[in-house]
Design an enzyme around this catalytic site. Structure first.
Site, mmCIF file in Angstrom:
data_model
loop_
_atom_site.group_PDB
_atom_site.id
_atom_site.type_symbol
_atom_site.label_atom_id
_atom_site.label_comp_id
_atom_site.label_asym_id
_atom_site.label_seq_id
_atom_site.Cartn_x
_atom_site.Cartn_y
_atom_site.Cartn_z
ATOM 1 C CG HIS A 55 17.681 19.484 -34.909
ATOM 2 N ND1 HIS A 55 18.634 18.874 -34.134
ATOM 3 C CD2 HIS A 55 16.737 18.548 -35.116
ATOM 4 C CE1 HIS A 55 18.279 17.642 -33.869
ATOM 5 N NE2 HIS A 55 17.143 17.403 -34.467
ATOM 6 C CB ALA A 56 18.502 25.206 -35.423
#
Lengths: 557, 90
Positions: free
Chosen positions: B15-16
């Protein structure tokens, strides 16, 4: 001009009084446009041109921030990556060429599809990305129309900012020294606006419906981030009251800041550790959190009281990870679930007890309901890689309790190791000292545990046999009771002899006078609420250890 | 075409920031690069950050990285190594 008071969620500390700046960016709703088949090449070219202009804007922002030496450019880096995402641009062009949508509609629909997918989850990381996608979409749409960017860098004088919402790119450009306060119609304590407000120390109240309309008709505004209110066009009496509250708050902030930024030590140079008690993830980002020596008590009950059901491992992990990261290499002491007694949980059907304070609560409950305990410990050990975690067990009455808890920790570590899930193997394990039986056995406890923290609220209750919630016996619940003080001194000496740390995390530690008494009794580490940190450090710095020890000795005589 | 299977090691999954780094690296190569979630079977363009996010690759997920083109071997090797490094979070 009539005075109007609107309520909202305070997400940072302080007050602001001043003129209003209404921020009303482009009103973005779905544009409905279709084109003729012959126009699709031209329309696709319009999209490419708009995308190029948007890219130039973002690159200019990145360059500007690179010069300023801040890392606010990260938002624009992320936006640039989204803008250049092949899935987005290819899909937008396809919608233009194959479905005859206008450039604006194609952009809107393409981005919306992904925004919808991201918003389907509860994961806050995904939701933040959805906010980023909206921001980039609106930028492209504005570039399609050839309109210049309206940013908060237009602000040239001290103002209070009022808006419906603030996008990540808006907050990135916000001039922090000129914005005295923030009021938005939507948003809450975990939004990026709230995070900015806390980091920059700007009083902010979010989730105030109707704020824009009130702001557009008003001349001045008071932001009260203590009570959570926005007062438009206050009358003279209210204005005078807030002016004095503001002055007082600024004075305290200033005074505390002097002490907040100094390490805690007595006048004669004895180091005194001063840490924080945290009860939420937001607390980890407060002003006090930046200056504290660590977290002496992370109350984890808030995770269980926030949601309607029990918090799962992921939810807990994210909270612990965020707090550990905020404190970097400063220790964070996580107290395992301390529920039962006066702290009830709606989602856990606990049997009614005659004497809840003496019942199946805290660690006893966790050892009985091992599923709860394991979930929390798994989340904690997984998060341990993000910082310096310590784990502490509440309501330990004997070393047997501690050993049983340690056994579950060992089980969890073996489980994680078997899965290949990383965790730190140097997580210290300690106990709350609040049950008299373990306090009396402090020498044995000091040999076996890594550290301890005295929970004076409950210890006082058990030692003085007075319910702290019962007003009828409040005169018997005395934190200066000599018996209690002797017991605290005994614990302090026992841990000192073994060279292990012991702190006090009860309310006594937050009180400057009582904190000095504790130091006189042999305590060298205090954990308190954020609001007290400056005041306690100041009181400590004005004290002489010999004097404190003499005064304390007299009290337990 | 070259493929390699790796497990997502870092706690926050892909993620991110890790996703961003992965896409940045994938974009450097000329070959087409794809990522497949071996649990669900869904496969996406590894150069697309939004598509990568929709895969929701949590820690412990096994993924297959595949590349097709002139630099397919380097692409797969570099991307697999990045995932194995845990993105500096492990």
């Amino acid at each position: 001009m009539k005075s109007r008071r609107l309520a909202g969620v305070p997400v940072s500390e302080g007050f602001a009084i001043g003129r209003i700046f209404c921020f009303v960016p482009e009103n973005c709703t779905r544009p409905c446009g279709t084109i003729k088949k012959e126009e699709s090449a031209h329309e696709a070219a319009r999209y490419i041109a708009a995308e190029a202009r948007a890219r130039e804007e973002l690159e200019a922002h990145i360059a500007a921030f690179a010069q300023a030496g801040t890392n606010q450019a990260e938002i624009f880096d992320a936006h640039l990556q989204l803008l250049q995402d092949p899935s987005l641009s290819e899909e937008a062009v396809r919608k233009i060429q194959e479905e005859q949508f206008s450039c604006e509609t194609a952009v809107w629909d393409t981005y919306q599809e992904f925004i919808d997918i991201l918003l389907e989850t509860d994961d806050p990381v995904f939701r933040e990305r959805a906010a980023d996608l909206k921001d980039v979409r609106d930028r492209i749409l504005r570039c399609c129309a050839g309109r210049p960017e309206r940013t908060l860098s237009e602000i040239t004088a001290p103002v209070i900012l009022v808006a419906h919402d603030l996008a990540p790119s808006d907050t990135a450009c916000l001039p922090r020294d000129l914005v005295m306060g923030i009021v938005t119609e939507i948003g809450g304590a975990t939004s990026h606006t709230a995070i900015l407000a806390r980091t920059a120390g700007i009083p902010a109240v979010l989730g105030v419906p109707g704020a824009l309309e009130a702001a557009e008709n008003a001349r001045s505004l008071i932001v009260d981030a203590a009570d959570g209110a926005a007062i438009f066009d206050p009358d003279e009496a209210i204005l005078a009251r807030y002016e004095s509250r503001l002055a007082q708050w600024l004075e305290e902030k200033d005074r505390d800041l002097q002490f907040l930024s100094r390490p805690g030590a007595t006048a004669d140079g004895t180091p005194i550790e001063t840490k924080l008690n945290l009860g939420s993830v937001a607390d980890a980002h407060s002003e006090a959190a930046k200056h504290a020596d660590g977290v002496g008590l992370l109350r984890t009950e808030f995770l269980y009281m926030e949601s309607n059901g029990l918090p799962d491992e992921e939810h807990q992990f994210r909270a612990y990870a965020e707090i550990l990261e905020a404190f970097q290499d400063r220790p964070v002491t996580l107290r395992t679930l301390d529920i039962g007694g006066d702290k009830k949980l709606p989602c856990l059907a606990l049997p009614e007890e005659e004497n809840p304070f003496l019942g199946l609560r805290a660690l006893r409950l966790c050892l009985e309901r091992e599923d709860l305990f394991v979930t929390q410990l798994r989340a904690a050990y997984r998060a341990s890689v993000r910082g310096r975690l310590q784990i502490m067990f509440p309501m330990v009455g004997s070393l047997e309790d501690f050993r049983r808890a340690k056994e579950v920790c060992r089980k969890v570590q073996a489980q994680l190791a078997g899965e290949g899930t990383p965790f730190r193997d140097d997580v210290k394990l300690g106990i709350m000292i609040e049950v008299p039986s373990i306090a009396l056995m402090a020498d044995a406890a000091a040999r076996e545990t890594d550290f301890a923290s005295i929970g004076t609220n409950d210890l006082c209750q058990y030692v003085c046999a007075a319910d702290r919630l019962n007003a009828g016996v409040s005169r018997y619940y005395r934190m200066t009771d000599p018996g209690l003080l002797r017991l605290i001194a005994h614990v302090a000496q026992a841990y000192a002899r073994e060279g292990k740390p012991v702190s006090v995390c009860g309310e006594m530690a937050s009180d400057p006078t009582l904190a000095r008494l504790l130091i006189g009794l042999g305590i060298r580490s205090l954990s308190m609420n954020g609001a007290s940190l400056g005041a306690v450090r100041r009181a400590v710095s004005e004290s002489n250890l010999a004097v404190l020890e003499a005064a304390a000795a007299e009290k337990i005589h | 075409m070259k493929t390699e299977t790796v497990t997502v090691l870092n706690p926050t999954g892909l993620h991110a920031r890790p996703a961003s780094e992965f896409v940045k690296l994938a974009t450097k190569f000329k070959s087409t690069v794809k990522v497949k979630n071996l649990a669900g079977g869904k496969e996406v363009n590894a150069k697309s950050i939004v598509m990568l996010l929709t895969l929701a690759l949590a820690q412990g997920t096994e993924i297959q990285i595949s590349a097709e083109g002139a630099d397919e071997a380097e692409a797969v090797q570099a991307l697999a190594a990045l995932v194995r490094s845990g993105f500096g979070e492990v």
